[in-house]
Motif scaffolding. Structure first.
Motif, PDB file in Angstrom:
ATOM      1  N   ASP A   1       0.866  -1.210  -0.009  1.00 29.35           N
ATOM      2  CA  ASP A   1       0.026   0.070   0.582  1.00 29.35           C
ATOM      3  C   ASP A   1       0.984   1.060   0.367  1.00 29.35           C
ATOM      4  O   ASP A   1       0.303   2.146  -0.958  1.00 29.35           O
ATOM      5  N   HIS A   2       2.130   1.207   0.930  1.00 30.17           N
ATOM      6  CA  HIS A   2       2.638   2.526   0.568  1.00 30.17           C
ATOM      7  C   HIS A   2       3.500   2.877  -0.136  1.00 30.17           C
ATOM      8  O   HIS A   2       3.615   3.752  -0.673  1.00 30.17           O
TER       9      HIS A   2
ATOM     10  N   SER B   1       9.441   3.277  -5.217  1.00 30.71           N
ATOM     11  CA  SER B   1       8.606   2.709  -4.876  1.00 30.71           C
ATOM     12  C   SER B   1       8.779   1.550  -5.878  1.00 30.71           C
ATOM     13  O   SER B   1       7.715   0.691  -5.759  1.00 30.71           O
TER      14      SER B   1
ATOM     15  N   ARG C   1       4.085  11.420  -0.326  1.00 34.33           N
ATOM     16  CA  ARG C   1       3.176  10.592   1.319  1.00 34.33           C
ATOM     17  C   ARG C   1       2.296   9.704   0.513  1.00 34.33           C
ATOM     18  O   ARG C   1       2.250   9.739  -1.092  1.00 34.33           O
ATOM     19  N   SER C   2       1.345   8.846   1.694  1.00 39.38           N
ATOM     20  CA  SER C   2       0.551   7.561   1.231  1.00 39.38           C
ATOM     21  C   SER C   2      -0.648   8.658   0.481  1.00 39.38           C
ATOM     22  O   SER C   2      -0.231   9.956   1.189  1.00 39.38           O
ATOM     23  N   ASN C   3      -1.982   7.924   0.169  1.00 38.94           N
ATOM     24  CA  ASN C   3      -3.182   9.263   0.319  1.00 38.94           C
ATOM     25  C   ASN C   3      -4.320   8.014   0.824  1.00 38.94           C
ATOM     26  O   ASN C   3      -4.114   7.900   2.053  1.00 38.94           O
TER      27      ASN C   3
ATOM     28  N   SER D   1       0.595   9.327  -6.215  1.00 39.15           N
ATOM     29  CA  SER D   1       0.041  10.715  -5.060  1.00 39.15           C
ATOM     30  C   SER D   1       0.288  11.709  -6.527  1.00 39.15           C
ATOM     31  O   SER D   1       0.904  11.417  -7.038  1.00 39.15           O
TER      32      SER D   1
ATOM     33  N   HIS E   1      -4.981   4.839   2.321  1.00 47.04           N
ATOM     34  CA  HIS E   1      -4.556   5.368   4.183  1.00 47.04           C
ATOM     35  C   HIS E   1      -4.907   5.850   5.292  1.00 47.04           C
ATOM     36  O   HIS E   1      -6.120   5.822   5.762  1.00 47.04           O
TER      37      HIS E   1
ATOM     38  N   GLU F   1       1.049   3.506  -2.857  1.00 48.74           N
ATOM     39  CA  GLU F   1       0.188   5.074  -2.894  1.00 48.74           C
ATOM     40  C   GLU F   1       0.889   6.336  -2.835  1.00 48.74           C
ATOM     41  O   GLU F   1       0.364   7.100  -3.761  1.00 48.74           O
ATOM     42  N   ARG F   2       2.496   6.017  -3.087  1.00 49.94           N
ATOM     43  CA  ARG F   2       3.437   6.944  -3.646  1.00 49.94           C
ATOM     44  C   ARG F   2       3.620   7.251  -4.779  1.00 49.94           C
ATOM     45  O   ARG F   2       3.689   8.007  -4.911  1.00 49.94           O
TER      46      ARG F   2
ATOM     47  N   SER G   1      -5.429  -2.343   4.558  1.00 53.95           N
ATOM     48  CA  SER G   1      -4.625  -2.221   2.755  1.00 53.95           C
ATOM     49  C   SER G   1      -5.839  -3.433   2.246  1.00 53.95           C
ATOM     50  O   SER G   1      -5.503  -3.323   0.612  1.00 53.95           O
TER      51      SER G   1
END
Length: 387
Positions: A208-209, A227, A270-272, A216, A275, A212-213, A293
């Motif tokens: 997920d991290h 990423s 950052r995540s979006n 972003s 998250h 989502e980067r 997630s």
């Protein structure tokens, strides 16, 4: 190229593939500490791994607190801070998953201000934690912490800690540059203390991290590169871990993937939305972040759609799914790990969706989504897809 700032955290060292009991005594000495205080959870209280670390620290171990509970409720944070204060700790060592590491961060905030009641944290909840200087003006008055992660939650790579407010069951964010662990020891053996299903779920949080980067609206070349590599490592090694849970090599690869999944923060990415929904839903519905997630990432990718541009293709390529769509690639990964894929599967009641949608709008991560989120009804669309 647009103006871009890369600002690195106050983390000094990340030790990969090293045994915690062997590495920590040297790290503690290097930091100049003589009263290290261990923060952990009841599930590790009787673990030989935890005892081994405490024994290796010898007289520099000032005490052990194992009262942290899931979602880091404020009362367990306060109790840990009181115990650390009584032990005259000059360093915290968090050993555990995301809740333990988050709790230790917020304990640092409590200790910095000498708080004795949980309500005193209210003034810090959700407040901006970034400053124009690398270190805040009061940096000399802060204790620091180290982290030994036992899951793949990646909490050890941020300067933000979450703690749950008991009345509303809302997980609140607290942060300061000084809450960033000064060192992280990635010991694959320590992940043997966590159940396999928890490792797989927190591994999906790391996925997920990374995803989502990539999606972003503040993505850039640096965050995209690290990423994508993280996503490749994670999507390949999570199924491998399920096939062979005994492999320390696979666990080490996953820990490195977790590390890379968080590296994009240095360039401000950052995540979006996934998250943000997880923050609104996790403590309210008592759903661990890893499982959020599993059930949210694919629906969010479907909702974002073309707004993510070519990043959907990048996600598929990193996951070895060229020609597929990103949402299906993520959903298939979740299925291959035997993890839940729907909100109803993790106990989220449909009547709570409106509350979750409203809370999501107030989470600052929502603003980072490649598709602009302007109303609770849009979040509700995602939640209905995930239901």
């Amino acid at each position: 190229m647009s103006p871009l700032l890369h600002q690195y955290s106050l983390m000094e060292r990340v030790l990969h593939d090293q045994r915690a009991a062997e590495a920590l005594p040297g790290e503690v000495r290097r930091h100049g500490s003589s009263r290290a205080f261990i923060v952990s959870t009841a599930s590790l209280a009787q673990s030989p791994r935890l005892r081994e670390i405490a024994e290796a620290l010898g007289p520099t171990c000032a005490g052990v607190y194992t009262g942290v509970r899931a979602h880091a409720p404020r009362d367990s944070v306060m109790a840990g801070a009181v115990a650390a204060r009584q032990a005259k700790a000059d360093l915290l060592i968090a050993i555990g998953g995301g809740s333990v590491i988050d709790a230790a961060k917020v304990m640092l905030l409590v200790l910095r201000h000498g708080y004795t009641h949980a309500e005193q944290l209210d003034v810090h909840a959700g407040a901006p934690w970034n400053t124009e200087t690398q270190r805040p003006r009061d940096h000399a008055h802060w204790l620091r912490m180290m982290a030994v992660p036992t899951t793949f939650s990646a909490a050890e790579y941020t300067s933000v800690g979450g703690a749950t407010e008991p009345k509303t069951k809302a997980k609140q964010a607290f942060g300061s540059q000084m809450m960033m662990p000064v060192a992280v020891v990635n010991d694959p053996v320590m992940t043997l203390t966590a159940p396999l299903d928890l490792l797989l779920a927190t591994g999906m949080k790391a996925v997920d991290h990374a995803v989502e980067r990539l999606t972003s609206n503040r993505a850039n070349l640096y965050s995209d590169t690290v990423s994508a590599v993280a996503l490749s490592l994670l999507s390949r090694n999570l199924p491998a871990l399920r096939r062979d849970p005994s492999s320390l090599a696979v666990r080490g690869e996953l820990q490195y993937g977790v590390f890379l999944s968080m590296a994009g923060i240095a360039s401000g990415t950052r995540s979006n939305l996934a998250h943000a929904i997880a923050h609104a839903m996790g403590s309210l519905c008592d759903v661990p972040h890893g499982l959020t997630s599993c059930v949210l990432l694919a629906p969010v990718l479907r909702w974002v759609g073309d707004a993510a541009g070519g990043k959907q293709r990048v996600i598929c390529e990193a996951m070895g799914r060229e020609g597929a769509d990103a949402a299906s690639a993520v959903a298939d990964l979740v299925a291959s790990l035997g993890l839940p894929a729907r909100l109803r599967d993790v106990g989220v009641r449909q009547e709570l969706l409106a509350t979750i949608a409203e809370r999501t709008l107030h989470d600052p991560l929502t603003a980072n989504c490649a598709r602009k989120v302007e109303s609770a009804s849009q979040v509700r669309e995602v939640l209905e897809m995930a239901w």
